[in-house]
Design a protein around this motif. Structure first.
Motif, PDB file in Angstrom:
ATOM      1  N   MET A  65       0.791  -1.228   0.000  1.00 32.62           N
ATOM      2  CA  MET A  65       0.000   0.000   0.000  1.00 32.62           C
ATOM      3  C   MET A  65       0.834   1.295   0.000  1.00 32.62           C
ATOM      4  O   MET A  65       0.348   2.352  -0.357  1.00 32.62           O
ATOM      5  CB  MET A  65      -0.956  -0.006   1.212  1.00 32.62           C
ATOM      6  N   ASP A  66       2.089   1.201   0.414  1.00 32.98           N
ATOM      7  CA  ASP A  66       2.909   2.423   0.385  1.00 32.98           C
ATOM      8  C   ASP A  66       3.818   2.473  -0.852  1.00 32.98           C
ATOM      9  O   ASP A  66       4.670   3.359  -0.974  1.00 32.98           O
ATOM     10  CB  ASP A  66       3.738   2.560   1.665  1.00 32.98           C
ATOM     11  N   ALA A  67       3.603   1.542  -1.775  1.00 25.23           N
ATOM     12  CA  ALA A  67       4.480   1.490  -2.963  1.00 25.23           C
ATOM     13  C   ALA A  67       3.967   2.415  -4.072  1.00 25.23           C
ATOM     14  O   ALA A  67       3.643   1.989  -5.184  1.00 25.23           O
ATOM     15  CB  ALA A  67       4.601   0.047  -3.451  1.00 25.23           C
ATOM     16  N   ILE A  68       3.873   3.680  -3.740  1.00 26.20           N
ATOM     17  CA  ILE A  68       3.482   4.703  -4.725  1.00 26.20           C
ATOM     18  C   ILE A  68       4.370   5.925  -4.495  1.00 26.20           C
ATOM     19  O   ILE A  68       4.685   6.261  -3.362  1.00 26.20           O
ATOM     20  CB  ILE A  68       1.982   5.059  -4.580  1.00 26.20           C
ATOM     21  N   GLU A  69       4.808   6.534  -5.588  1.00 23.62           N
ATOM     22  CA  GLU A  69       5.687   7.711  -5.476  1.00 23.62           C
ATOM     23  C   GLU A  69       5.201   8.794  -6.420  1.00 23.62           C
ATOM     24  O   GLU A  69       4.686   8.485  -7.494  1.00 23.62           O
ATOM     25  CB  GLU A  69       7.105   7.343  -5.954  1.00 23.62           C
ATOM     26  N   ALA A  70       5.415  10.029  -6.035  1.00 20.30           N
ATOM     27  CA  ALA A  70       5.195  11.122  -6.972  1.00 20.30           C
ATOM     28  C   ALA A  70       6.221  10.965  -8.089  1.00 20.30           C
ATOM     29  O   ALA A  70       7.342  10.529  -7.838  1.00 20.30           O
ATOM     30  CB  ALA A  70       5.389  12.447  -6.261  1.00 20.30           C
ATOM     31  N   PHE A  71       5.821  11.275  -9.301  1.00 20.03           N
ATOM     32  CA  PHE A  71       6.745  11.147 -10.414  1.00 20.03           C
ATOM     33  C   PHE A  71       7.520  12.450 -10.586  1.00 20.03           C
ATOM     34  O   PHE A  71       6.928  13.510 -10.761  1.00 20.03           O
ATOM     35  CB  PHE A  71       5.962  10.840 -11.699  1.00 20.03           C
ATOM     36  N   HIS A  72       8.846  12.339 -10.532  1.00 20.57           N
ATOM     37  CA  HIS A  72       9.693  13.516 -10.735  1.00 20.57           C
ATOM     38  C   HIS A  72      10.567  13.271 -11.951  1.00 20.57           C
ATOM     39  O   HIS A  72      11.489  12.451 -11.880  1.00 20.57           O
ATOM     40  CB  HIS A  72      10.588  13.757  -9.518  1.00 20.57           C
ATOM     41  N   PRO A  73      10.296  13.975 -13.067  1.00 18.55           N
ATOM     42  CA  PRO A  73      11.087  13.747 -14.274  1.00 18.55           C
ATOM     43  C   PRO A  73      12.594  13.884 -14.046  1.00 18.55           C
ATOM     44  O   PRO A  73      13.383  13.128 -14.606  1.00 18.55           O
ATOM     45  CB  PRO A  73      10.586  14.821 -15.240  1.00 18.55           C
ATOM     46  N   ASP A  74      12.989  14.841 -13.199  1.00 22.35           N
ATOM     47  CA  ASP A  74      14.425  15.039 -12.978  1.00 22.35           C
ATOM     48  C   ASP A  74      15.045  13.844 -12.264  1.00 22.35           C
ATOM     49  O   ASP A  74      16.115  13.362 -12.641  1.00 22.35           O
ATOM     50  CB  ASP A  74      14.689  16.348 -12.204  1.00 22.35           C
ATOM     51  N   ARG A  75      14.319  13.328 -11.267  1.00 21.15           N
ATOM     52  CA  ARG A  75      14.856  12.156 -10.554  1.00 21.15           C
ATOM     53  C   ARG A  75      14.883  10.943 -11.454  1.00 21.15           C
ATOM     54  O   ARG A  75      15.814  10.131 -11.408  1.00 21.15           O
ATOM     55  CB  ARG A  75      13.997  11.847  -9.327  1.00 21.15           C
ATOM     56  N   MET A  76      13.849  10.816 -12.290  1.00 18.16           N
ATOM     57  CA  MET A  76      13.808   9.664 -13.191  1.00 18.16           C
ATOM     58  C   MET A  76      14.967   9.729 -14.183  1.00 18.16           C
ATOM     59  O   MET A  76      15.636   8.740 -14.441  1.00 18.16           O
ATOM     60  CB  MET A  76      12.466   9.655 -13.920  1.00 18.16           C
ATOM     61  N   ALA A  77      15.216  10.929 -14.715  1.00 21.02           N
ATOM     62  CA  ALA A  77      16.328  11.084 -15.663  1.00 21.02           C
ATOM     63  C   ALA A  77      17.650  10.751 -14.974  1.00 21.02           C
ATOM     64  O   ALA A  77      18.512  10.079 -15.550  1.00 21.02           O
ATOM     65  CB  ALA A  77      16.347  12.508 -16.218  1.00 21.02           C
ATOM     66  N   SER A  78      17.804  11.176 -13.729  1.00 24.70           N
ATOM     67  CA  SER A  78      19.043  10.873 -13.000  1.00 24.70           C
ATOM     68  C   SER A  78      19.189   9.379 -12.762  1.00 24.70           C
ATOM     69  O   SER A  78      20.273   8.829 -12.855  1.00 24.70           O
ATOM     70  CB  SER A  78      19.071  11.580 -11.650  1.00 24.70           C
ATOM     71  N   ARG A  79      18.068   8.708 -12.466  1.00 22.02           N
ATOM     72  CA  ARG A  79      18.130   7.256 -12.271  1.00 22.02           C
ATOM     73  C   ARG A  79      18.563   6.561 -13.554  1.00 22.02           C
ATOM     74  O   ARG A  79      19.361   5.633 -13.535  1.00 22.02           O
ATOM     75  CB  ARG A  79      16.743   6.723 -11.915  1.00 22.02           C
ATOM     76  N   ILE A  80      18.027   7.033 -14.660  1.00 21.92           N
ATOM     77  CA  ILE A  80      18.346   6.389 -15.935  1.00 21.92           C
ATOM     78  C   ILE A  80      19.802   6.636 -16.322  1.00 21.92           C
ATOM     79  O   ILE A  80      20.508   5.739 -16.769  1.00 21.92           O
ATOM     80  CB  ILE A  80      17.400   6.893 -17.058  1.00 21.92           C
ATOM     81  N   LEU A  81      20.252   7.868 -16.099  1.00 21.75           N
ATOM     82  CA  LEU A  81      21.600   8.207 -16.566  1.00 21.75           C
ATOM     83  C   LEU A  81      22.674   7.862 -15.538  1.00 21.75           C
ATOM     84  O   LEU A  81      23.870   7.909 -15.842  1.00 21.75           O
ATOM     85  CB  LEU A  81      21.678   9.685 -16.939  1.00 21.75           C
ATOM     86  N   GLY A  82      22.261   7.514 -14.354  1.00 22.34           N
ATOM     87  CA  GLY A  82      23.214   7.042 -13.329  1.00 22.34           C
ATOM     88  C   GLY A  82      24.045   8.136 -12.708  1.00 22.34           C
ATOM     89  O   GLY A  82      24.082   9.256 -13.159  1.00 22.34           O
TER      90      GLY A  82
END
Ligand code: GDP
Length: 294
Positions: free
Chosen positions: A277-294
């Motif tokens: 039930m707590d496995a939901i996050e606000a989507f942050h494009p900047d954080r997602m891009a950082s995760r992808i690019l490492g």
């Protein structure tokens, strides 16, 4: 998350950094690799084409090639353009000035609609709201029960009227919320295996009856380009305010997250990252891009 894509892009950038000064053909070569990596991650073809063209145009300028750390500049540009691609406002629910705020959740069967109705309720409850979950999925066997079980788990009341007409249930739930001090109404609607007219008609009726403040589409990230097509259809039929992209904890390649905004114009507001039930996050494009690019 997006491991294959991440690894490929990181390899490309590592090679680029190893080169020191860059020539135009080095940038072209790197962009060829970026293009392949994105296509393999199931990012929409046109999105990839536009993305690479934009990055290339910015990278081939004198300032980048002649800078002291050209590879870093290229990476920075890719990062910025990736944010732009997924851009827009992130995970906020528009709270109505006069309660209750009505949130309509849509999606195909199995996307995670019922689970995310409860996750959203749980999140809003933690923010001090008093949500009411509404069971309008009257077709899928056990959908009502599933919502009731989740409601019990997170201690959020569930409104149901069995297999009554979904529009009537939705309308009655708002009266109920008003009478019981619930300030957010989250309506779990029926899904189908595929989009069809019957589904759209039903959703249109609910929409016009309850005038939701937020219409959120729940799509399964594992379905890649299909998720994008589904989002496009729902958006053109009903006008979405945002998307909840689910199952990002699975072995998903990234195509959905990177294409939905660019193809449909809809922003991803939340991501689902597990069954709890707590496995939901606000989507942050900047954080997602950082995760992808490492
Ligand atoms: P619905 O038919 O759209 O209402 O889908 P459900 O809410 O019943 O979800 C379908 C399945 O996906 C269930 O087994 C959920 O536990 C699972 N599920 C939902 N969201 C997520 C998620 O973010 N990650 C994972 N791993 N599983 C999820």
């Amino acid at each position: 998350m997006f491991q294959g894509l991440s690894e490929k892009l990181q390899e490309t950038f590592k090679r680029l950094k190893g080169k020191g000064k860059l020539k135009e053909e080095d940038v072209n070569e790197a962009m060829r690799e970026v293009r392949v990596a994105l296509l393999e991650a199931d990012v929409n073809f046109k999105v990839v084409k536009d993305f690479v063209a934009k990055v290339k145009e910015r990278c081939i300028g004198q300032e980048v090639l002649e800078s002291l750390s050209p590879a870093q500049q290229v990476i920075k540009i890719v990062h910025e353009e990736m944010i732009e691609l997924m851009g827009g406002a992130s995970g906020k629910i528009l709270i109505a000035s006069k309660p209750p705020t009505v949130i309509l959740l849509l999606g195909l069967q199995g996307a995670g609609k019922t689970t995310h109705a409860a996750k959203l309720a749980n999140m809003l409850k933690k923010q001090g709201k008093h949500p009411l979950l509404v069971a309008c999925d009257i077709y899928r066997p056990a959908a009502i029960k599933q919502l009731q079980v989740l409601g019990e788990q997170i201690k959020v009341p569930v409104f149901s009227m069995g297999h009554e007409d979904p529009t009537k249930i939705a309308q009655a739930s708002i009266v109920h919320a008003n009478q019981n001090g619930q300030d957010v109404v989250i309506i779990d609607t029926a899904g189908r295996l595929h989009i069809n007219e019957e589904l759209m008609t039903e959703l249109r009726e609910i929409k016009s009856a309850v005038k939701p403040h937020e219409i959120l589409l729940v799509v399964d990230a594992m379905t890649g380009q299909d998720a994008v097509n589904v989002a496009q259809s729902f958006h053109s039929e009903l006008g979405l305010d945002g998307v909840i992209l689910t199952k990002l904890d699975g072995d998903t390649r990234g195509g959905g997250a990177l294409s939905i905004k660019a193809v449909t114009g809809c922003t991803i507001k939340f991501v689902g990252i597990g069954e709890k039930m707590d496995a939901i996050e606000a989507f942050h494009p900047d954080r997602m891009a950082s995760r992808i690019l490492g």
